[in-house]
Write a protein that holds these residues in place. Structure first.
Motif, PDB file in Angstrom:
ATOM      1  N   SER A  15      41.689  35.640  12.967  1.00 34.94           N
ATOM      2  CA  SER A  15      42.418  34.327  13.902  1.00 34.94           C
ATOM      3  C   SER A  15      43.241  35.314  14.889  1.00 34.94           C
ATOM      4  CB  SER A  15      43.205  33.703  12.909  1.00 34.94           C
ATOM      5  OG  SER A  15      42.190  32.835  12.453  1.00 34.94           O
ATOM      6  N   GLY A  16      44.035  36.111  14.606  1.00 31.75           N
ATOM      7  CA  GLY A  16      44.833  36.701  15.576  1.00 31.75           C
ATOM      8  C   GLY A  16      44.009  37.607  16.750  1.00 31.75           C
ATOM      9  N   PHE A  27      40.880  35.168  23.717  1.00 31.88           N
ATOM     10  CA  PHE A  27      40.300  34.021  24.085  1.00 31.88           C
ATOM     11  C   PHE A  27      41.508  33.066  24.436  1.00 31.88           C
ATOM     12  CE2 PHE A  27      36.910  35.792  21.662  1.00 31.88           C
ATOM     13  CZ  PHE A  27      35.946  35.952  22.537  1.00 31.88           C
ATOM     14  N   GLY A  28      42.567  33.000  23.751  1.00 29.73           N
ATOM     15  CA  GLY A  28      43.713  32.190  23.766  1.00 29.73           C
ATOM     16  C   GLY A  28      43.293  30.769  22.948  1.00 29.73           C
ATOM     17  N   TYR A  29      42.408  30.973  21.852  1.00 27.25           N
ATOM     18  CA  TYR A  29      42.062  29.762  21.057  1.00 27.25           C
ATOM     19  C   TYR A  29      43.037  29.768  20.038  1.00 27.25           C
ATOM     20  CZ  TYR A  29      37.651  29.900  23.607  1.00 27.25           C
ATOM     21  OH  TYR A  29      36.553  29.959  24.585  1.00 27.25           O
ATOM     22  N   ASP A  30      43.237  28.528  19.484  1.00 27.28           N
ATOM     23  CA  ASP A  30      44.073  28.257  17.951  1.00 27.28           C
ATOM     24  C   ASP A  30      43.130  28.115  16.948  1.00 27.28           C
ATOM     25  OD1 ASP A  30      46.448  28.716  19.365  1.00 27.28           O
ATOM     26  OD2 ASP A  30      46.376  26.325  20.247  1.00 27.28           O
ATOM     27  N   ASN A  31      43.340  28.587  15.688  1.00 27.71           N
ATOM     28  CA  ASN A  31      42.708  28.071  14.580  1.00 27.71           C
ATOM     29  C   ASN A  31      43.264  26.722  14.371  1.00 27.71           C
ATOM     30  OD1 ASN A  31      41.977  27.777  11.949  1.00 27.71           O
ATOM     31  ND2 ASN A  31      42.336  29.861  11.265  1.00 27.71           N
ATOM     32  N   VAL A  32      42.559  25.716  14.373  1.00 25.22           N
ATOM     33  CA  VAL A  32      43.187  24.460  14.121  1.00 25.22           C
ATOM     34  C   VAL A  32      42.685  23.827  13.084  1.00 25.22           C
ATOM     35  CG1 VAL A  32      43.247  23.841  16.704  1.00 25.22           C
ATOM     36  CG2 VAL A  32      41.170  23.371  15.419  1.00 25.22           C
ATOM     37  N   ASP A  39      38.317  26.698  12.131  1.00 24.39           N
ATOM     38  CA  ASP A  39      37.871  26.107  13.026  1.00 24.39           C
ATOM     39  C   ASP A  39      38.713  26.502  14.408  1.00 24.39           C
ATOM     40  OD1 ASP A  39      36.222  24.732  11.384  1.00 24.39           O
ATOM     41  OD2 ASP A  39      37.712  22.980  10.959  1.00 24.39           O
ATOM     42  N   PHE A  40      37.909  27.033  15.393  1.00 27.45           N
ATOM     43  CA  PHE A  40      38.664  27.272  16.772  1.00 27.45           C
ATOM     44  C   PHE A  40      38.497  26.182  17.883  1.00 27.45           C
ATOM     45  CE2 PHE A  40      38.123  31.375  14.420  1.00 27.45           C
ATOM     46  CZ  PHE A  40      39.401  31.771  14.371  1.00 27.45           C
ATOM     47  N   ASN A  41      39.481  25.833  18.532  1.00 27.10           N
ATOM     48  CA  ASN A  41      39.262  24.911  19.765  1.00 27.10           C
ATOM     49  C   ASN A  41      38.684  25.481  20.874  1.00 27.10           C
ATOM     50  OD1 ASN A  41      41.391  26.460  20.288  1.00 27.10           O
ATOM     51  ND2 ASN A  41      43.000  24.859  20.418  1.00 27.10           N
ATOM     52  N   GLY A  42      37.664  26.315  20.632  1.00 24.53           N
ATOM     53  CA  GLY A  42      36.989  26.996  21.712  1.00 24.53           C
ATOM     54  C   GLY A  42      35.679  27.473  21.432  1.00 24.53           C
ATOM     55  N   VAL A  43      34.693  27.855  22.345  1.00 25.76           N
ATOM     56  CA  VAL A  43      33.657  28.235  21.842  1.00 25.76           C
ATOM     57  C   VAL A  43      33.489  29.914  22.126  1.00 25.76           C
ATOM     58  CG1 VAL A  43      31.100  28.614  22.429  1.00 25.76           C
ATOM     59  CG2 VAL A  43      32.381  26.137  22.791  1.00 25.76           C
ATOM     60  N   ILE A  44      33.048  30.699  21.022  1.00 21.67           N
ATOM     61  CA  ILE A  44      33.098  32.110  20.955  1.00 21.67           C
ATOM     62  C   ILE A  44      31.544  32.341  21.146  1.00 21.67           C
ATOM     63  CG2 ILE A  44      33.325  34.240  19.683  1.00 21.67           C
ATOM     64  CD1 ILE A  44      35.527  32.768  18.009  1.00 21.67           C
ATOM     65  N   ASP A  60      62.836  33.320  20.347  1.00 27.41           N
ATOM     66  CA  ASP A  60      62.253  34.502  20.989  1.00 27.41           C
ATOM     67  C   ASP A  60      60.944  35.047  20.373  1.00 27.41           C
ATOM     68  OD1 ASP A  60      64.181  34.038  22.833  1.00 27.41           O
ATOM     69  OD2 ASP A  60      65.669  35.492  21.511  1.00 27.41           O
ATOM     70  N   LEU A  61      60.464  34.290  19.516  1.00 24.59           N
ATOM     71  CA  LEU A  61      59.177  35.223  18.657  1.00 24.59           C
ATOM     72  C   LEU A  61      58.064  34.256  18.847  1.00 24.59           C
ATOM     73  CD1 LEU A  61      58.527  37.265  16.398  1.00 24.59           C
ATOM     74  CD2 LEU A  61      58.667  35.364  14.971  1.00 24.59           C
ATOM     75  N   ASP A  62      56.914  34.966  19.576  1.00 19.85           N
ATOM     76  CA  ASP A  62      55.821  34.587  19.640  1.00 19.85           C
ATOM     77  C   ASP A  62      55.045  34.478  18.602  1.00 19.85           C
ATOM     78  OD1 ASP A  62      53.240  33.485  20.889  1.00 19.85           O
ATOM     79  OD2 ASP A  62      52.979  35.170  22.004  1.00 19.85           O
ATOM     80  N   TYR A  63      54.705  33.289  17.877  1.00 22.98           N
ATOM     81  CA  TYR A  63      53.856  33.293  16.744  1.00 22.98           C
ATOM     82  C   TYR A  63      52.910  32.364  16.796  1.00 22.98           C
ATOM     83  CZ  TYR A  63      57.192  29.667  15.016  1.00 22.98           C
ATOM     84  OH  TYR A  63      57.969  28.667  14.853  1.00 22.98           O
ATOM     85  N   ARG A  64      51.911  32.305  15.928  1.00 25.02           N
ATOM     86  CA  ARG A  64      50.771  31.370  15.806  1.00 25.02           C
ATOM     87  C   ARG A  64      51.393  30.435  14.825  1.00 25.02           C
ATOM     88  NH1 ARG A  64      46.200  31.757  13.619  1.00 25.02           N
ATOM     89  NH2 ARG A  64      46.529  33.676  12.573  1.00 25.02           N
ATOM     90  N   SER A  65      51.136  29.204  14.751  1.00 21.24           N
ATOM     91  CA  SER A  65      51.410  28.024  13.907  1.00 21.24           C
ATOM     92  C   SER A  65      50.568  26.834  14.069  1.00 21.24           C
ATOM     93  CB  SER A  65      52.812  27.694  13.714  1.00 21.24           C
ATOM     94  OG  SER A  65      53.302  26.590  12.872  1.00 21.24           O
TER      95      SER A  65
END
Length: 413
Positions: free
Chosen positions: A131-132, A138-143, A155-160, A194-199
């Motif tokens: 996912s990282g 692509f900038g997609y999120d794991n939704v 599930d990613f919110n964009g096409v790979i 200041d932390l860039d993290y996925r959530s």
């Protein structure tokens, strides 16, 4: 074992289901995901109502059991040698579902199924790397994330693009081979700004951050391996379009190994059956499929021809026609009834099946209301189906004699 410093030991929480008031459970798996045995005290136990089989929610002051949370299935294991059937969390209280009650105040010993825990750790850490990489590329999120005992889906919110999937898989396995440390931290609110993290969700309270250097920084509550090398490997199993993006299935480590053992066994068996090598296997299967389709077509044509002969041999001095046959496909059944309707003034009925398993039927007419016949079959023989006044179809679990009696009554034959 002691709780992490951020956990503040016991904190009062709202009353949960069954009005059980409990304190926030100390999560021992946060301290050490590799521990499998622990001691605890029962602080609450209550019967779960509304189920066929009696079961009980047992709450401990501390536990190593990871609950179903964040899309991941719960840990398995025992408490006092009794099976833990489920583990859930509500209001920060972890609840263990068991078949037998345990008295409040009892000191218990718990044991987590290590293989199940470790296999889940392999899957979840592998998913973070995958996912990282997708997020960075692509900038997609794991939704949407689901981790069960047999499959991991993302599930990613964009096409790979399909042509890039192997490249992503290679990069994940390179990260695994690097044996990178998997870091778990508990940043303050000021540090998080200041932390860039996925959530995937908005998180209240202390945020737990899992970092794989160079690949991913993500908020996560689940146990992970200490180093990426412990994942072993990651294999993409499938990808499909899903809600404007893609759903990707993966397996990691020992579960990936088992999946490919099964595939190898299937391929080996097919090679034996076809007396061929792996390279020619697909061609042989395609040839078999084409031959099978040709035989089915020829058989259908032969059945249709046979039914034409039978229709032609039927008497012409009657108003109704009722046929009982075996093993006819729906298209042939329709064709037969259409020809019967052309030949006979009132009702034409075709029943296909046998007395043991029942019959499928199609009934047609140019003059009578077929729905009345379907209603009679339903009322007297519990038939299913429906349609219009000119044609009905359905199924009935009855023998030929019973069906014939109903038809005789309504058709007055």
């Amino acid at each position: 074992m002691h709780a992490d410093s951020w956990d503040n030991s016991y904190k009062k929480v709202a009353k949960g289901r069954h009005n059980m008031e409990a304190k926030e459970t100390i999560r021992l798996y946060d301290q050490n995901a590799y521990e499998t045995e622990f001691e605890a005290e029962v602080v609450a136990c209550e019967e779960i109502t509304g189920k066929d089989k009696k079961s009980y929610e047992v709450i401990l002051d501390q536990t190593l059991f990871f609950p179903e949370e964040g899309g991941q299935s719960p840990d398995m294991g025992t408490i006092n040698d009794m099976e833990v059937r489920d583990v859930q969390i509500r209001d920060q209280v972890i609840r263990h579902t068991m078949d037998e009650p345990i008295a409040v105040g009892t000191k218990v010993k718990g044991k987590v199924d290590w293989q199940h825990r470790f296999y889940n750790m392999q899957q979840h850490t592998g998913e973070h790397i995958f996912s990282g990489i997708v997020h960075n590329r692509f900038g997609y999120d794991n939704v949407g994330f689901h981790l069960s005992d047999s499959v991991v889906t993302m599930d990613f919110n964009g096409v790979i693009p399909a042509e890039e999937l192997n490249d992503i898989e290679d990069e994940v396995n390179l990260a695994i081979a690097k044996n990178l440390p998997v870091e778990v931290t508990y940043p303050s609110k000021e540090e998080l700004k200041d932390l860039d993290y996925r959530s995937k969700i908005e998180i209240e309270g202390q945020v737990r951050i899992v970092t794989i250097p160079g690949y991913d920084v993500c908020a996560c509550c689940a146990p992970h391996v200490k180093h990426t090398g412990e994942i072993g490997m990651l294999k993409v199993m499938s990808m499909q379009n899903y809600k404007g993006g893609v759903r990707i299935s993966i397996l990691c480590g020992f579960r990936a190994l088992e999946a490919f053992r099964q595939k190898a066994e299937i391929i080996t068996e097919l090679m034996t059956q076809f007396s061929t090598n792996q390279e020619a296997l697909v061609d042989n299967v395609v040839k078999l499929k084409n031959n099978s389709q040709n035989y089915k077509t020829q058989l259908a044509e032969a059945k249709q021809e046979l039914m034409d002969y039978k229709i032609a041999a039927l008497p012409t001095d009657i108003d109704n026609a009722v046929l009982f046959e075996q093993d006819l496909d729906t298209p042939i059944m329709r064709a037969v009834v259409n020809k019967l309707v052309e030949k006979y003034k009132r009702v034409s009925a075709l029943f296909v099946g046998d007395d043991e398993s029942g019959y499928n039927f199609i009934i047609g007419s140019q003059n009578a209301d077929c729905r009345l016949i379907a209603a009679a079959l339903k009322n007297k023989l519990e038939a299913r189906g429906g349609g219009s006044n000119v044609m009905v179809q359905g199924s009935v679990k009855a023998d030929k004699a019973a069906i014939q009696r109903v038809l005789d009554d309504i058709l007055e034959v």
